[in-house]
Design a protein around this motif. Structure first.
Motif, short mmCIF file in Angstrom:
data_model
loop_
_atom_site.label_atom_id
_atom_site.label_comp_id
_atom_site.label_asym_id
_atom_site.label_seq_id
_atom_site.Cartn_x
_atom_site.Cartn_y
_atom_site.Cartn_z
N TYR A 32 -40.80 18.63 28.32
CA TYR A 32 -39.72 18.14 29.60
C TYR A 32 -40.62 17.41 30.46
CZ TYR A 32 -35.76 20.41 27.23
OH TYR A 32 -34.69 20.68 26.46
N PRO A 33 -41.80 18.30 31.03
CA PRO A 33 -42.38 17.69 32.24
C PRO A 33 -43.07 16.11 31.97
CG PRO A 33 -43.51 19.89 31.78
CD PRO A 33 -42.30 19.42 30.99
N GLY A 34 -43.36 16.22 30.56
CA GLY A 34 -44.16 14.82 30.20
C GLY A 34 -43.16 13.65 30.05
N SER A 35 -42.05 14.04 29.39
CA SER A 35 -41.10 13.05 29.07
C SER A 35 -40.63 12.40 30.27
CB SER A 35 -40.14 13.37 28.23
OG SER A 35 -39.42 14.58 28.96
N ARG A 36 -40.48 13.38 31.55
CA ARG A 36 -39.92 12.82 32.85
C ARG A 36 -40.98 12.08 33.51
NH1 ARG A 36 -38.17 18.07 33.56
NH2 ARG A 36 -40.05 18.69 34.84
N ARG A 37 -42.18 12.26 33.32
CA ARG A 37 -43.19 11.43 33.77
C ARG A 37 -43.43 10.25 33.12
NH1 ARG A 37 -49.32 13.56 35.30
NH2 ARG A 37 -49.18 12.27 37.23
N VAL A 38 -43.35 9.97 31.88
CA VAL A 38 -43.49 9.02 31.02
C VAL A 38 -42.24 8.04 30.72
CG1 VAL A 38 -44.45 8.06 29.06
CG2 VAL A 38 -45.60 9.84 30.05
N VAL A 39 -41.17 8.62 30.72
CA VAL A 39 -40.07 8.21 29.92
C VAL A 39 -39.17 7.91 31.21
CG1 VAL A 39 -38.07 7.73 28.20
CG2 VAL A 39 -40.40 8.85 27.71
N ARG A 40 -39.12 7.06 31.80
CA ARG A 40 -38.09 6.68 32.99
C ARG A 40 -36.76 6.41 32.54
NH1 ARG A 40 -41.06 8.92 36.57
NH2 ARG A 40 -43.10 8.01 36.82
N ASP A 41 -36.30 5.95 31.38
CA ASP A 41 -35.04 5.63 30.92
C ASP A 41 -34.47 7.11 30.64
OD1 ASP A 41 -33.06 5.14 28.72
OD2 ASP A 41 -32.98 3.35 29.98
N ASP A 42 -33.23 7.63 31.34
CA ASP A 42 -32.72 8.83 31.00
C ASP A 42 -32.10 8.93 29.47
OD1 ASP A 42 -33.61 9.90 33.37
OD2 ASP A 42 -31.53 9.53 34.27
N GLN A 43 -31.43 7.77 29.26
CA GLN A 43 -30.99 7.52 27.75
C GLN A 43 -32.12 7.81 26.65
OE1 GLN A 43 -28.55 4.12 27.30
NE2 GLN A 43 -27.46 5.02 25.68
N LEU A 44 -33.21 7.17 27.09
CA LEU A 44 -34.20 7.12 25.96
C LEU A 44 -34.91 8.59 25.86
CD1 LEU A 44 -35.89 5.73 23.87
CD2 LEU A 44 -37.53 4.95 25.77
N ARG A 45 -35.15 9.05 27.31
CA ARG A 45 -35.57 10.64 27.40
C ARG A 45 -34.60 11.36 26.77
NH1 ARG A 45 -36.45 15.19 30.58
NH2 ARG A 45 -34.91 14.60 32.12
N GLY A 46 -33.52 11.27 26.76
CA GLY A 46 -32.36 12.11 26.08
C GLY A 46 -32.50 12.10 24.81
N ALA A 47 -32.86 10.91 24.12
CA ALA A 47 -32.78 10.74 22.63
C ALA A 47 -34.05 11.36 22.18
CB ALA A 47 -32.80 9.18 22.55
N LEU A 48 -35.30 11.24 23.11
CA LEU A 48 -36.66 11.82 22.49
C LEU A 48 -36.44 13.58 22.32
CD1 LEU A 48 -39.59 11.94 21.81
CD2 LEU A 48 -39.81 11.97 24.51
N ILE A 49 -35.83 14.06 23.50
CA ILE A 49 -35.55 15.52 23.57
C ILE A 49 -34.57 15.81 22.28
CG2 ILE A 49 -34.48 17.44 24.82
CD1 ILE A 49 -37.12 16.27 26.32
N ALA A 50 -33.60 15.28 22.03
CA ALA A 50 -32.63 15.56 20.87
C ALA A 50 -33.19 15.37 19.75
CB ALA A 50 -31.40 14.53 21.27
N GLU A 51 -34.30 14.58 19.41
CA GLU A 51 -34.94 14.34 18.36
C GLU A 51 -35.73 15.42 18.11
OE1 GLU A 51 -35.96 13.09 14.32
OE2 GLU A 51 -34.29 12.97 15.65
N LEU A 52 -36.57 15.87 19.06
CA LEU A 52 -37.64 16.83 18.92
C LEU A 52 -36.68 18.21 18.74
CD1 LEU A 52 -39.93 16.15 21.82
CD2 LEU A 52 -40.26 16.03 19.40
N GLN A 53 -35.59 18.54 19.18
CA GLN A 53 -34.85 19.64 19.00
C GLN A 53 -34.35 19.68 17.76
OE1 GLN A 53 -32.07 19.52 22.53
NE2 GLN A 53 -33.81 21.18 23.31
N ARG A 54 -33.67 18.51 17.13
CA ARG A 54 -33.31 18.52 15.83
C ARG A 54 -34.10 18.60 14.76
NH1 ARG A 54 -33.18 15.56 11.59
NH2 ARG A 54 -34.47 14.06 12.09
N ARG A 55 -35.42 18.45 15.14
CA ARG A 55 -36.34 18.93 13.95
C ARG A 55 -37.04 20.16 14.13
NH1 ARG A 55 -39.77 14.74 11.80
NH2 ARG A 55 -38.80 12.56 12.01
N PHE A 56 -36.70 20.74 15.58
CA PHE A 56 -37.28 22.25 15.71
C PHE A 56 -36.24 23.11 15.13
CE2 PHE A 56 -37.85 25.76 18.80
CZ PHE A 56 -38.96 26.49 18.01
N SER A 57 -34.92 22.97 15.43
CA SER A 57 -33.83 23.86 15.25
C SER A 57 -33.89 24.58 14.15
CB SER A 57 -32.56 23.12 15.42
OG SER A 57 -32.30 23.14 16.79
N PRO A 58 -34.19 23.92 12.84
CA PRO A 58 -34.27 24.74 11.57
C PRO A 58 -35.54 25.49 11.65
CG PRO A 58 -33.83 22.26 10.94
CD PRO A 58 -34.13 22.57 12.55
#
Length: 168
Positions: A32-58
């Motif tokens: 969360y803090p790293g993506s806020r600092r590096v990925v300025r585009d909210d849509q892209l940052r949201g996609a990154l978080i969603a993909e990480l969570q999709r992989r972690f959830s199982p």
């Protein structure tokens, strides 16, 4: 119960703890803090978080099931265990409070997986099609991050109470 079964139970319990708590910790303190600092585009940052969570959830769900099964077997053979809801010693209090914090984590995880994440996914899709106005998506993403922080705090409490239970 044979000692080797308890040893295997401890092994899987610790492994599941590392995966579940480790994932929550990495998301809270790194992603969360790293993506806020590096990925300025909210849509892209949201996609990154969603993909990480999709992989972690199982992994989290398998870890949760493993923790329940192995934790119950370990509790049953512990000499401090005097029966269901018999809270008559420091170990029993530590385990009760640990299970309460674990329950909060499980409920928060269930809400995130089956409530919050689908809502974020729907709104992100609408946003990508230009059909979303307002900051509802940003609000949900902030809620998701706060929920992860709550889970992290509960994880620390669970680890602390585990240490207390082991020391008495």
């Amino acid at each position: 119960m044979p000692d080797w079964i308890i040893a295997v139970s401890y092994f899987f319990h610790m492994g599941a703890t590392v995966i579940w708590v480790g994932g929550i910790t990495v998301m809270t303190l790194v992603v969360y803090p790293g993506s806020r600092r590096v990925v300025r585009d909210d849509q892209l940052r949201g996609a990154l978080i969603a993909e990480l969570q999709r992989r972690f959830s199982p992994l989290a769900m398998i870890s949760l099931a493993t923790l329940i099964v192995t934790g119950l077997s370990q509790m049953a053979v512990n000499p401090n265990y005097n029966g269901l809801l018999k809270i008559d010693n420091a170990w029993a209090w530590a385990i009760l409070l640990k299970h309460a914090a674990f329950g909060v984590m499980a409920l928060a995880g269930a809400y995130s997986v089956w409530g919050l994440t689908p809502a974020i996914t729907r709104l992100a899709l609408l946003e990508s099609k230009g059909k979303l106005s307002g900051d509802e998506l940003a609000t949900l993403r902030r809620r998701e991050e706060r929920l992860n922080q709550i889970n992290f705090a509960c994880a620390l409490i669970v680890l602390m109470l585990t240490a207390v239970a082991r020391s008495v």
